[in-house]
Design a protein around this motif. Structure first.
Motif, mmCIF file in Angstrom:
data_model
loop_
_atom_site.group_PDB
_atom_site.id
_atom_site.type_symbol
_atom_site.label_atom_id
_atom_site.label_comp_id
_atom_site.label_asym_id
_atom_site.label_seq_id
_atom_site.Cartn_x
_atom_site.Cartn_y
_atom_site.Cartn_z
ATOM 1 N N ASP A 198 0.838 -1.206 0.000
ATOM 2 C CA ASP A 198 0.000 0.000 0.000
ATOM 3 C C ASP A 198 0.869 1.251 0.000
ATOM 4 O OD1 ASP A 198 -2.943 -0.946 0.474
ATOM 5 O OD2 ASP A 198 -1.760 -2.092 1.919
ATOM 6 N N ARG A 199 0.257 2.355 -0.428
ATOM 7 C CA ARG A 199 0.908 3.659 -0.387
ATOM 8 C C ARG A 199 0.742 4.269 1.009
ATOM 9 N NH1 ARG A 199 1.001 5.493 -5.958
ATOM 10 N NH2 ARG A 199 -0.253 4.098 -7.265
ATOM 11 N N GLY A 200 1.613 5.238 1.326
ATOM 12 C CA GLY A 200 1.438 5.996 2.554
ATOM 13 C C GLY A 200 2.303 5.560 3.718
ATOM 14 N N ALA A 201 3.183 4.590 3.537
ATOM 15 C CA ALA A 201 4.039 4.127 4.625
ATOM 16 C C ALA A 201 5.240 5.052 4.789
ATOM 17 C CB ALA A 201 4.513 2.698 4.359
ATOM 18 N N SER A 202 5.807 5.063 6.004
ATOM 19 C CA SER A 202 7.075 5.748 6.264
ATOM 20 C C SER A 202 8.082 4.686 6.685
ATOM 21 C CB SER A 202 6.924 6.789 7.380
ATOM 22 O OG SER A 202 6.044 7.825 6.994
ATOM 23 N N ALA A 203 9.291 4.796 6.160
ATOM 24 C CA ALA A 203 10.293 3.776 6.463
ATOM 25 C C ALA A 203 11.680 4.312 6.157
ATOM 26 C CB ALA A 203 10.032 2.500 5.659
ATOM 27 N N GLU A 204 12.700 3.610 6.677
ATOM 28 C CA GLU A 204 14.077 3.958 6.410
ATOM 29 C C GLU A 204 14.898 2.686 6.309
ATOM 30 O OE1 GLU A 204 15.363 6.393 9.644
ATOM 31 O OE2 GLU A 204 14.538 5.058 11.166
ATOM 32 N N LEU A 205 16.085 2.809 5.732
ATOM 33 C CA LEU A 205 16.981 1.663 5.585
ATOM 34 C C LEU A 205 18.182 1.868 6.495
ATOM 35 C CD1 LEU A 205 17.292 -1.000 3.977
ATOM 36 C CD2 LEU A 205 18.815 0.251 2.446
ATOM 37 N N LEU A 206 18.499 0.843 7.284
ATOM 38 C CA LEU A 206 19.592 0.895 8.246
ATOM 39 C C LEU A 206 20.578 -0.233 7.959
ATOM 40 C CD1 LEU A 206 17.334 1.219 11.436
ATOM 41 C CD2 LEU A 206 18.190 3.088 10.009
ATOM 42 N N THR A 207 21.772 -0.123 8.500
ATOM 43 C CA THR A 207 22.755 -1.185 8.358
ATOM 44 C C THR A 207 23.563 -1.318 9.635
ATOM 45 O OG1 THR A 207 24.555 -2.052 6.975
ATOM 46 C CG2 THR A 207 24.559 0.309 7.399
ATOM 47 N N GLY A 208 24.176 -2.468 9.838
ATOM 48 C CA GLY A 208 24.985 -2.719 11.017
ATOM 49 C C GLY A 208 25.827 -3.957 10.812
ATOM 50 N N THR A 209 26.499 -4.368 11.864
ATOM 51 C CA THR A 209 27.411 -5.509 11.746
ATOM 52 C C THR A 209 27.077 -6.651 12.687
ATOM 53 O OG1 THR A 209 28.920 -4.453 13.332
ATOM 54 C CG2 THR A 209 29.305 -4.025 10.988
ATOM 55 N N ILE A 210 26.052 -6.487 13.545
ATOM 56 C CA ILE A 210 25.752 -7.554 14.498
ATOM 57 C C ILE A 210 24.585 -8.403 14.013
ATOM 58 C CG2 ILE A 210 26.560 -6.104 16.410
ATOM 59 C CD1 ILE A 210 23.622 -5.889 17.294
ATOM 60 N N ASP A 211 24.618 -9.665 14.411
ATOM 61 C CA ASP A 211 23.535 -10.606 14.138
ATOM 62 C C ASP A 211 23.115 -11.216 15.473
ATOM 63 O OD1 ASP A 211 21.797 -12.553 13.344
ATOM 64 O OD2 ASP A 211 23.284 -13.768 12.278
ATOM 65 N N ALA A 212 22.172 -10.574 16.131
ATOM 66 C CA ALA A 212 21.730 -11.035 17.448
ATOM 67 C C ALA A 212 20.632 -12.079 17.287
ATOM 68 C CB ALA A 212 21.221 -9.854 18.270
ATOM 69 N N PRO A 213 20.377 -12.876 18.332
ATOM 70 C CA PRO A 213 19.319 -13.899 18.259
ATOM 71 C C PRO A 213 17.950 -13.289 17.990
ATOM 72 C CG PRO A 213 20.727 -14.225 20.173
ATOM 73 C CD PRO A 213 21.085 -12.893 19.616
ATOM 74 N N SER A 214 17.060 -14.076 17.396
ATOM 75 C CA SER A 214 15.697 -13.623 17.125
ATOM 76 C C SER A 214 14.876 -13.722 18.400
ATOM 77 C CB SER A 214 15.069 -14.466 16.010
ATOM 78 O OG SER A 214 13.752 -14.039 15.756
ATOM 79 N N SER A 215 14.892 -12.633 19.158
ATOM 80 C CA SER A 215 14.167 -12.540 20.417
ATOM 81 C C SER A 215 13.913 -11.066 20.684
ATOM 82 C CB SER A 215 14.974 -13.156 21.563
ATOM 83 O OG SER A 215 16.180 -12.438 21.760
ATOM 84 N N THR A 216 13.113 -10.777 21.676
ATOM 85 C CA THR A 216 12.838 -9.377 21.993
ATOM 86 C C THR A 216 14.128 -8.640 22.324
ATOM 87 O OG1 THR A 216 10.633 -9.918 22.812
ATOM 88 C CG2 THR A 216 11.570 -7.821 23.498
ATOM 89 N N SER A 217 14.973 -9.243 23.167
ATOM 90 C CA SER A 217 16.224 -8.585 23.533
ATOM 91 C C SER A 217 17.198 -8.543 22.360
ATOM 92 C CB SER A 217 16.865 -9.315 24.719
ATOM 93 O OG SER A 217 17.142 -10.676 24.386
ATOM 94 N N GLY A 218 17.222 -9.610 21.542
ATOM 95 C CA GLY A 218 18.095 -9.620 20.376
ATOM 96 C C GLY A 218 17.680 -8.565 19.367
ATOM 97 N N ASP A 219 16.368 -8.415 19.157
ATOM 98 C CA ASP A 219 15.867 -7.392 18.243
ATOM 99 C C ASP A 219 16.223 -5.995 18.742
ATOM 100 O OD1 ASP A 219 14.857 -9.471 16.812
ATOM 101 O OD2 ASP A 219 12.749 -9.026 17.192
ATOM 102 N N GLU A 220 16.187 -5.802 20.060
ATOM 103 C CA GLU A 220 16.547 -4.501 20.637
ATOM 104 C C GLU A 220 18.021 -4.188 20.376
ATOM 105 O OE1 GLU A 220 16.180 -0.912 22.171
ATOM 106 O OE2 GLU A 220 14.456 -2.284 22.126
#
Length: 532
Positions: free
Chosen positions: A447-469
């Motif tokens: 859909d149209r109307g979204a806001s977003a940005e592209l980011l980059t980094g070097t870490i690969d944390a586990p897929s969890s709430t704390s890892g996502d943070e």
């Protein structure tokens, strides 16, 4: 008041009348204007500056195209008029204002846009020449000329897309060829029905039409074109029983395989097209004056490749040029060394001279071909959702790179665009498998109307709430290009990558949701990464 004597302007005539197209599709000369009140007359001066010299034609939307002259700067102009003005001319004027902000040698210059209520008009550059539609009516173009036209159109689109705008009206009637060979694109639209991706796919249509004389996008009618309106009608492409377009090589003999492949890739809805600047660079490699280079440069494909080898085009075309330059340098070096030896001491024995001329003219070195820009393989993806506790939306991340635009990942429905004040956002994290040189990232949304940005980094944390943070905190420090705010399209293209830096992990981070039925949500249909 009308001037007593209009200036002399050189024009091109066809069948007794001047041709000047590009603002929409020109139609049968009998097509009536929208209404007669406020009709212009030859010799009339608009806005105390633009003198109308000759009515050229009407497009099938009822707009009048006039040849005129700017009496202040004494230059020829084209005046595209619609009456009445006001609301009925809003789209035309908005498009002209937007187009005037982009100056590029392959775009028709827009000088003025005026609304006088009873009529409105756009004043733009006058191009002595003809449209691609008219040019090809005399016979299809050869591969080299078709490539040159496609390259010019892609270059014009790259300039438009760099501003975040869309042209939205690329077809043989809006591609104009001047008498001096300049290719220019005219008549941008702003009605919001198109995307940068559709602009790029239209370049495939331009290449197809230039080489065959047929238009492959008949399922999407040309704007303003009406069947039977004389030159406004363009023959549909040859199709099989299932409606699939025949490849240019099946229509006409002599089309090189690489150009056939490129054209069909751009027309294939299953293959993500490259950004317009990437397409321009690829076509520029082909747009060389030596036909031998064209015939031997190999195929060019935009499909994703799993290997690390550069495309055959870069190897064959680039190596041939490198060899040629290296050979010339070798010959020059030989001549220089021989000259030094000859100009030395006359009594010196040439057999014992410290400088001996090489006995072979083989290249002394060969520069490696630059790696080709192509679709990079995404090895893994997952959803980043640091503010959620139930992790209900982290499934189906693999759908964002499965090649199916109709099968993607979607957020749940929220009561407001800011995720109901519950979240800072959500995102899609992707892993390229190894560090890569990245040119651009294209994200297709539902859909149209979204806001977003592209980011980059070097870490690969586990897929969890704390890892996502951890991922979000680290990646927010490294933004790629400019964010999109309430984007009016369904495709976001990020181009702000450092050419000297390598990237492996990227995060497409959604900060605002568009409206969807009874709430707010968005789907990420496909993510395509271009690089080497």
């Amino acid at each position: 008041m009308p001037s007593s004597a209009g200036p002399s302007i050189d024009t091109i005539t066809e069948g007794g009348r001047v041709t000047q197209v590009g603002e929409g599709q020109d139609a049968d000369e009998t097509t009536p204007p929208v209404m007669t009140f406020g009709a212009p007359t030859a010799g009339e001066i608009l806005a105390e500056r633009y003198e109308l010299v000759e009515h050229i034609n009407n497009d099938s939307a009822g707009r009048l195209v006039w040849r005129g002259v700017d009496v202040v700067l004494r230059r020829p102009v084209a005046v595209v008029m619609r009456y009445p003005g006001g609301d009925s001319a809003t789209e035309m004027l908005q498009a002209a204002v937007a187009a005037s902000r982009v100056v590029h040698p392959n775009l028709v210059g827009v000088y003025d846009a005026i609304d006088e209520a009873e009529r409105a008009y756009v004043v733009r550059e006058w191009v002595d020449g003809q449209s691609l539609r008219d040019l090809v009516s005399g016979g299809p173009l050869d591969a080299a000329r078709a490539t040159a036209v496609g390259n010019s159109v892609a270059s014009a689109l790259a300039a438009v897309h760099a501003t975040g705008m869309v042209h939205g009206n690329v077809h043989p009637g809006t591609v104009m060829i001047s008498d001096d060979g300049r290719v220019v694109l005219a008549d941008a639209r702003t009605d919001g029905d198109d995307s940068q991706e559709s602009d790029v796919r239209a370049v495939g249509g331009i290449l197809y039409f230039a080489m065959t004389g047929y238009w492959p996008h008949a399922e999407v009618p040309l704007r303003g074109a009406t069947a039977g309106h004389g030159r406004a009608a363009i023959p549909d492409a040859v199709r099989d029983a299932n409606g699939a377009v025949a490849a240019p090589r099946q229509v006409r003999a002599g089309v090189p395989a690489y150009l056939d492949d490129l054209t069909m890739d751009l027309l294939d809805a299953e293959i993500a097209p490259p950004p317009s600047d990437v397409l321009t660079a690829e076509l520029a490699r082909l747009d060389v004056p030596d036909d031998d280079y064209l015939d031997n440069s190999g195929p060019l494909r935009f499909t994703g490749e799993t290997g690390e080898e550069p495309s055959p085009l870069a190897v064959a075309g680039g190596r041939k040029v490198a060899l040629g330059i290296a050979g010339l340098l070798a010959v020059a070096l030989i001549g220089l060394l021989i000259g030094i030896s000859t100009l030395g001491d006359d009594n010196e024995d040439p057999q014992t001279s410290p400088v001996a001329a090489p006995t072979s003219s083989a290249p002394v070195s060969e520069e490696p071909a630059a790696p080709a820009v192509r679709n990079l393989k995404i090895s893994n993806a997952r959803i980043i959702d640091p503010d959620s506790r139930n992790r209900s939306e982290v499934r189906d991340a693999e759908k964002v790179f499965d090649g199916d635009q109709d099968n993607g990942w979607s957020t749940e429905t929220y009561p407001s665009s800011n995720f109901g004040n519950f979240k800072r956002g959500m995102g899609v994290w992707i892993d390229l498998g190894a560090e890569r040189t990245v040119k651009s990232v294209q994200v297709s949304l539902s859909d149209r109307g979204a806001s977003a940005e592209l980011l980059t980094g070097t870490i690969d944390a586990p897929s969890s709430t704390s890892g996502d943070e951890q991922v979000l905190t680290a990646y927010l420090k490294n933004k790629i290009g400019q964010p999109f705010e309430t984007h009016d399209g369904t495709t976001m293209t990020f181009n702000g990558f450092d050419a000297d830096q390598k990237y492996r992990y990227l995060l497409f981070w959604i900060t605002e949701l568009p409206p969807n039925n009874n709430g707010f949500k968005v789907g990420v249909q496909e993510i395509t990464v271009q690089g080497s």
